[in-house]
Design a protein around this motif. Structure first.
Motif: not given
Length: 479
Positions: A254-262
């Motif tokens: 979940s946290a790694k996925g946020m890096i891709e969109v932030e």
């Protein structure tokens, strides 16, 4: 159709539970939880941890009921109870998620051997860590001994994707004898832990809510404010991770996925800092896997002759938050009230016990084990050995936290101190970090009588620092 006992342990959730998922794909599910007090050792003495377990089990029961399953609860010898359930239900298999405490690994090996000898299939699944500790070795085929190198290695590894909650469940349709959660005797006799309800919601639902709140509010400030105890920019996930209310793999992805969109750099920094804390947890279990005596003995053997000299009276004052150092006292009172301490303050109070009072880290570790709702044997031991300087990747022995400077730096306005040390709530910020230096008239106006309403420091910082350095020098010279 195959009948499979799914043995819940420290994985009290439905999402990303590979034992439950695999069983659902293969046959009829018989969910079981066993409280084997004599086998649990550290967890059995953790009153705060058992409070969490009690309420997380109740939450698990309800979650299982929502998908048509009934949790069978037993207490006693794990092998005997599993064998009894398998015999009664004619179960073909036992599935469970792995644990990594040394005594549990040995216990599980005995259980697997016995079940297999009786013709019962046994399968275990990794799920409570991101990586299997024995899989990661350095170029010399030895364990990593420095966190930074371990962190860099893990960044080259892939983490398995989490599994969903299974559907099309086939439940076991017979009624099995089962205890109520209340009959496990997990709650303390004097119920000092009942106040934890004010601060926590154990269980899968509570864990997911906490994670959603953190990603929506606190994560963006994590890198900047995680050392500020009054900022509320930490995740509060640690107790949920300790009993497996939430999957660490789910949190990771979940946290790694946020890096891709932030796109904002500050978000990337915060997410990286948070992921680093998850790897710090991994490093604790990594150390425990390779140094199984670390729970009770120093990893660096030379520290076994450390000249501890603190008194029982000083230890009691530390536990009660009556040391006369406001930041230390605030941390210890937060622990007693909520079952956790902010991580920065946790380091300060631990350092104070070990280096100011020269009381063994083992004693501090025991107290934390009893009072932390997020008690985790590996993380607790690693943290204490780090502070004491006896671990493999420890703080330098000459680093002695100054509780006054730490307070001024990380709680400059005394917001954290005012919350947990109410007798100092109206004290001016200039003096709140060292009230013994306040003018007499100001103490009088604030209603403070040092030595009565708030204690004098139980030890002088400068004296304590010199004494600690001398003690560490003795260890260094002897080695």
């Amino acid at each position: 159709m195959k009948k499979i006992v799914v043995w819940f342990r420290k994985d009290l959730r439905l999402h990303d539970n590979p034992a439950l998922w695999e069983a659902a794909q293969q046959g009829i599910i018989i969910p079981v939880f066993i409280w084997p007090e004599k086998e649990e050792r550290e967890n059995a003495t953790s009153e705060a941890g058992k409070w969490w377990l009690h309420h997380s089990l109740i939450a698990l029961e309800k979650k299982l009921e929502s998908i048509g399953l009934s949790l069978t609860i037993r207490r006693g010898n794990s092998l005997e109870e599993l064998s009894s359930i398998c015999k009664q239900t004619k179960a073909n298999a036992v599935f469970f998620c792995e644990r990594y405490e040394p005594s549990i690994i040995r216990r599980d090996g005995t259980i697997i051997k016995n079940l297999l000898s009786n013709g019962t299939e046994v399968r275990s699944f990794p799920s409570n860590l991101l990586f299997t500790p024995s899989d990661l070795l350095n170029q010399k085929n030895e364990p990593y001994k420095v966190f930074t190198a371990f962190w860099k290695r893990t960044m080259r590894e892939s983490v398995n994707r989490p599994l969903p909650i299974p559907v099309d469940i086939v439940p076991y349709d017979q009624v099995l004898s089962s205890l109520r959660v209340e009959e496990l005797g997990l709650l303390s006799a004097n119920r000092w832990d009942e106040k934890f309800h004010t601060y926590w919601e154990p269980g899968e639902k509570g864990a997911i809510t906490i994670w959603e709140q953190f990603t929506g509010e606190g994560l963006s400030r994590y890198a900047k404010d995680r050392d500020i105890p009054s900022a509320n920019s930490v995740s509060f996930l640690s107790p949920h991770l300790a009993w497996g209310d939430i999957s660490v793999r789910s949190v990771w992805h979940s946290a790694k996925g946020m890096i891709e969109v932030e796109s904002e750099e500050y978000m990337h920094s915060s997410i990286d800092a948070f992921l680093r804390q998850l790897i710090w947890r991994e490093f604790a279990y990594y150390q425990l896997n390779h140094f199984p005596t670390m729970l009770h003995a120093p990893i660096r053997e030379k520290f076994s002759v450390f000249p501890w000299q603190g008194s029982n009276e000083e230890f009691a004052k530390w536990k009660k938050g009556l040391t006369g150092y406001p930041l230390v006292d605030a941390g210890m009172r937060e622990l007693w009230e909520t079952g956790v301490i902010h991580n920065r303050v946790r380091m300060v109070v631990a350092s104070f016990l070990v280096k100011h009072l020269l009381i063994s880290w083992v004693e501090g570790s025991k107290w934390f084990s009893e009072t932390l709702v997020d008690f985790d044997a590996a993380s607790n031991a690693m943290g204490w050995q780090w502070v004491a300087g006896s671990g493999i990747d420890a703080a330098p022995y000459f680093r002695i936290f100054n509780p006054i400077l730490q307070s001024q730096k990380f709680d400059p306005d005394g917001l954290y101190i005012r919350k947990w040390v109410p007798e100092l709530a109206e004290f001016p910020s200039k003096y709140i970090h060292q009230p013994w230096k306040a003018p007499t008239n100001l103490l009088h106006e604030s209603g403070i009588v040092l030595g009565k309403t708030y204690p004098f420091p139980i030890i002088d910082h400068s004296f304590a620092r010199i004494r600690a350095l001398e003690a560490y020098a003795q260890v260094k010279n002897k080695s």
